[in-house]
Design a protein around this motif. Sequence first.
Motif, PDB file in Angstrom:
ATOM      1  N   GLN A   1     -84.546 -14.763 -50.565  1.00  0.00           N
ATOM      2  CA  GLN A   1     -84.964 -16.109 -51.173  1.00  0.00           C
ATOM      3  C   GLN A   1     -85.659 -17.121 -50.077  1.00  0.00           C
ATOM      4  N   TRP A   2     -84.842 -17.123 -48.969  1.00  0.00           N
ATOM      5  CA  TRP A   2     -85.487 -17.859 -47.812  1.00  0.00           C
ATOM      6  C   TRP A   2     -86.194 -17.280 -46.812  1.00  0.00           C
ATOM      7  N   SER A   3     -86.411 -16.153 -46.645  1.00  0.00           N
ATOM      8  CA  SER A   3     -86.630 -15.739 -45.564  1.00  0.00           C
ATOM      9  C   SER A   3     -87.774 -14.358 -45.456  1.00  0.00           C
ATOM     10  N   ASN A   4     -88.559 -14.225 -44.765  1.00  0.00           N
ATOM     11  CA  ASN A   4     -89.404 -12.715 -44.404  1.00  0.00           C
ATOM     12  C   ASN A   4     -89.948 -12.812 -43.068  1.00  0.00           C
ATOM     13  N   ARG A   5     -90.567 -11.761 -42.898  1.00  0.00           N
ATOM     14  CA  ARG A   5     -91.029 -11.747 -41.438  1.00  0.00           C
ATOM     15  C   ARG A   5     -91.775 -12.672 -40.883  1.00  0.00           C
ATOM     16  N   ASP A   6     -92.572 -13.304 -41.873  1.00  0.00           N
ATOM     17  CA  ASP A   6     -93.376 -14.291 -41.217  1.00  0.00           C
ATOM     18  C   ASP A   6     -92.681 -16.028 -41.038  1.00  0.00           C
ATOM     19  N   LEU A   7     -91.405 -15.973 -41.673  1.00  0.00           N
ATOM     20  CA  LEU A   7     -90.828 -17.176 -41.684  1.00  0.00           C
ATOM     21  C   LEU A   7     -89.686 -17.264 -40.493  1.00  0.00           C
ATOM     22  N   ILE A   8     -89.386 -16.082 -40.306  1.00  0.00           N
ATOM     23  CA  ILE A   8     -88.166 -16.085 -39.347  1.00  0.00           C
ATOM     24  C   ILE A   8     -88.552 -16.772 -37.781  1.00  0.00           C
ATOM     25  N   PRO A   9     -87.795 -17.082 -37.191  1.00  0.00           N
ATOM     26  CA  PRO A   9     -88.103 -17.706 -35.812  1.00  0.00           C
ATOM     27  C   PRO A   9     -88.681 -16.567 -34.978  1.00  0.00           C
ATOM     28  N   LEU A  10     -89.876 -16.705 -34.509  1.00  0.00           N
ATOM     29  CA  LEU A  10     -90.600 -15.694 -33.734  1.00  0.00           C
ATOM     30  C   LEU A  10     -90.154 -15.248 -32.619  1.00  0.00           C
ATOM     31  N   PRO A  11     -89.888 -13.826 -32.506  1.00  0.00           N
ATOM     32  CA  PRO A  11     -89.393 -13.195 -31.207  1.00  0.00           C
ATOM     33  C   PRO A  11     -90.469 -13.369 -30.073  1.00  0.00           C
ATOM     34  N   PRO A  12     -90.025 -13.031 -29.046  1.00  0.00           N
ATOM     35  CA  PRO A  12     -90.978 -12.978 -27.940  1.00  0.00           C
ATOM     36  C   PRO A  12     -92.167 -12.045 -27.907  1.00  0.00           C
ATOM     37  N   SER A  13     -92.116 -10.965 -28.638  1.00  0.00           N
ATOM     38  CA  SER A  13     -93.118 -10.104 -28.712  1.00  0.00           C
ATOM     39  C   SER A  13     -94.332 -10.481 -29.350  1.00  0.00           C
ATOM     40  N   ARG A  14     -93.909 -11.634 -30.272  1.00  0.00           N
ATOM     41  CA  ARG A  14     -94.881 -11.925 -31.113  1.00  0.00           C
ATOM     42  C   ARG A  14     -95.426 -13.578 -30.714  1.00  0.00           C
ATOM     43  N   ARG A  15     -94.993 -13.960 -29.639  1.00  0.00           N
ATOM     44  CA  ARG A  15     -95.601 -15.101 -28.960  1.00  0.00           C
ATOM     45  C   ARG A  15     -96.516 -14.606 -28.137  1.00  0.00           C
ATOM     46  N   THR A  16     -97.702 -14.655 -28.562  1.00  0.00           N
ATOM     47  CA  THR A  16     -98.965 -14.136 -27.695  1.00  0.00           C
ATOM     48  C   THR A  16    -100.028 -15.311 -27.155  1.00  0.00           C
ATOM     49  N   TRP A  17     -99.819 -16.493 -27.816  1.00  0.00           N
ATOM     50  CA  TRP A  17    -100.833 -17.527 -27.423  1.00  0.00           C
ATOM     51  C   TRP A  17    -100.629 -18.098 -26.130  1.00  0.00           C
TER      52      TRP A  17
END
Length: 563
Positions: A30-46
């Motif tokens: 109800q409160w979460s999915n892959r795009d709402l969780i805190p981003l892990p280091p592997s997805r912090r690409t900017w």
Amino acid sequence: MAVGLRSRFERVKEKVRLHGDEAQHEQTDQWSNRDLIPLPPSRRTWGWFHYYGFWTLSSLNITNWQTPSSFLTQGLSVPQSLAIIIIGRALIVAFSTLIAWCGLKWHIGFTIQNRYTWGLRASYIPLLQRILLNFIWNAIQCWNGGRLAAVCLTAIWPSFARMGNFLPESLPATGDQFIGFVVFWFLSTPLLWIRPEKFKTPFLFTTIYSALGMIAIMIWALSTAHGAGPLLSTGVALPEGSKWNVSWLLMAGINQTIGGITAGITNGSDFSRYARNWRAYLIGTITSGWITGILVCLVGLVTTSAAQKIYGEVFWNPPDLLMRMMENGEGSSAARAGVFFLAFGFGLTSMFENICGNAVAGGIDLAGLWPHYINIRRGAIITFIAAWVVQPWQLVNRAVTFIQVLSSFSVFLSPMIGLMAVDFYLLRGRKIRLSHLYSSKNSSYWYWNGVNWRAIVAWICGWVPTIGGLVVTINQDTNAPRALFELYFMAFFIGFFTSAAIFFGLNKLFPVAGMGEYDEVDIYGTFTAKEAEKLGIIPVEFQTDAYDSGEPSLAQETVERKE
């Protein structure tokens, strides 16, 4: 038969339901999915250039090009107009960074960020406002982008500009405008499949192309006019009988500048959470959000001034200037070729700015409403399809006052920014309990049935003083009390500081539990070892060792206690 239909419906429902990798903490509920969780280091690409490109999209566009016009037409001089732009964009960068820091530190976006301030359920209040704005601004951007598409089509087929209107007279649009909208919309659609982690190449291409295009049109105008033209020497020329002096017009201009991008400020954490580090965000934001934004306004001013000398009239709107440059398609083939590539550059920037700032941002917000079924991509597609429901031709061509209302929506958004800032920095000391943002059970952010009444009261108090000024401005009521206009000229700052102060006071008078608390362990695998050490959090590597040894980790114990 009913049982069969129900069974088929359940299969379809399960098929469209989102599923994340539980091993990567991508739970879907109800409160979460892959795009709402805190981003892990592997997805912090900017890196810094991503943010340079991100801000360049809001700088290298038609709206920013036209910015000086609104101030000059009010009677201000060129130096005064540029002063407004310099101060206004500096404040935009400052407030954006203020709100984006939560994403830089805790790697969550606007959708989740509001849960600890408003309460898990009441967070839908700011969320629904943002979704509505994303729907409407996306539609309007598609319509405006369609004008550039029409310029490109005219450059290729001059007869396009002479097309007869095949639309019903009841529709406030022409056939060429509608075809431009359709072309722009369809060409933009493939960009919806690019994930934010992969935006570097589009940023790079649009930044270089658009910057070269703007410089090229300025050089052409200066060389053709043999100078910058008379517009740059414009002095103070307040309309006769004006009730406002220069000081109030400067204040109103600064408020208008920052108010026009308030929606972008609120969702700063949606994109800052993708940063590799805070330095990347600051470097890219300052160099592009401030410096490039100022330079584009200056380029637009110089080009418009030189074009006035060439054609004898002022063209603040680039599509109008481009059409004039090729004589509405009747010009030489060289002129049409040059105009095509210039219009294509403007259109490309508008296209990707709309995808990034409206469609993707709308996708993130929609994901917060239905995490079971909507992720960023699905939400972006829904936002984009909604352009046909919104019918921007009705808004842009008929309801001018409606567009003014949208531009003035900062009256409601600036108090929201004030709540976010005071809560994160002063009340919580920049500490958040991530695990409590994704569960209503025993959550510090559940408050009363998921609603923090303090936030609602403070938010309302922030926009009540300025809503009167908004109403009389939209109605063009020149006989309204002067005080209403004066409050409205300071709407962003009044809303921000009023809501911030009241929210701070209410929390001190009626304190809530959990202020300043944070998870002692990295439950979601969010932080690098260096980040975890700085925050005083047990990193994921330590937890993994505990799992391997067969001993329960602190993360396990924390989750068990929460459940």
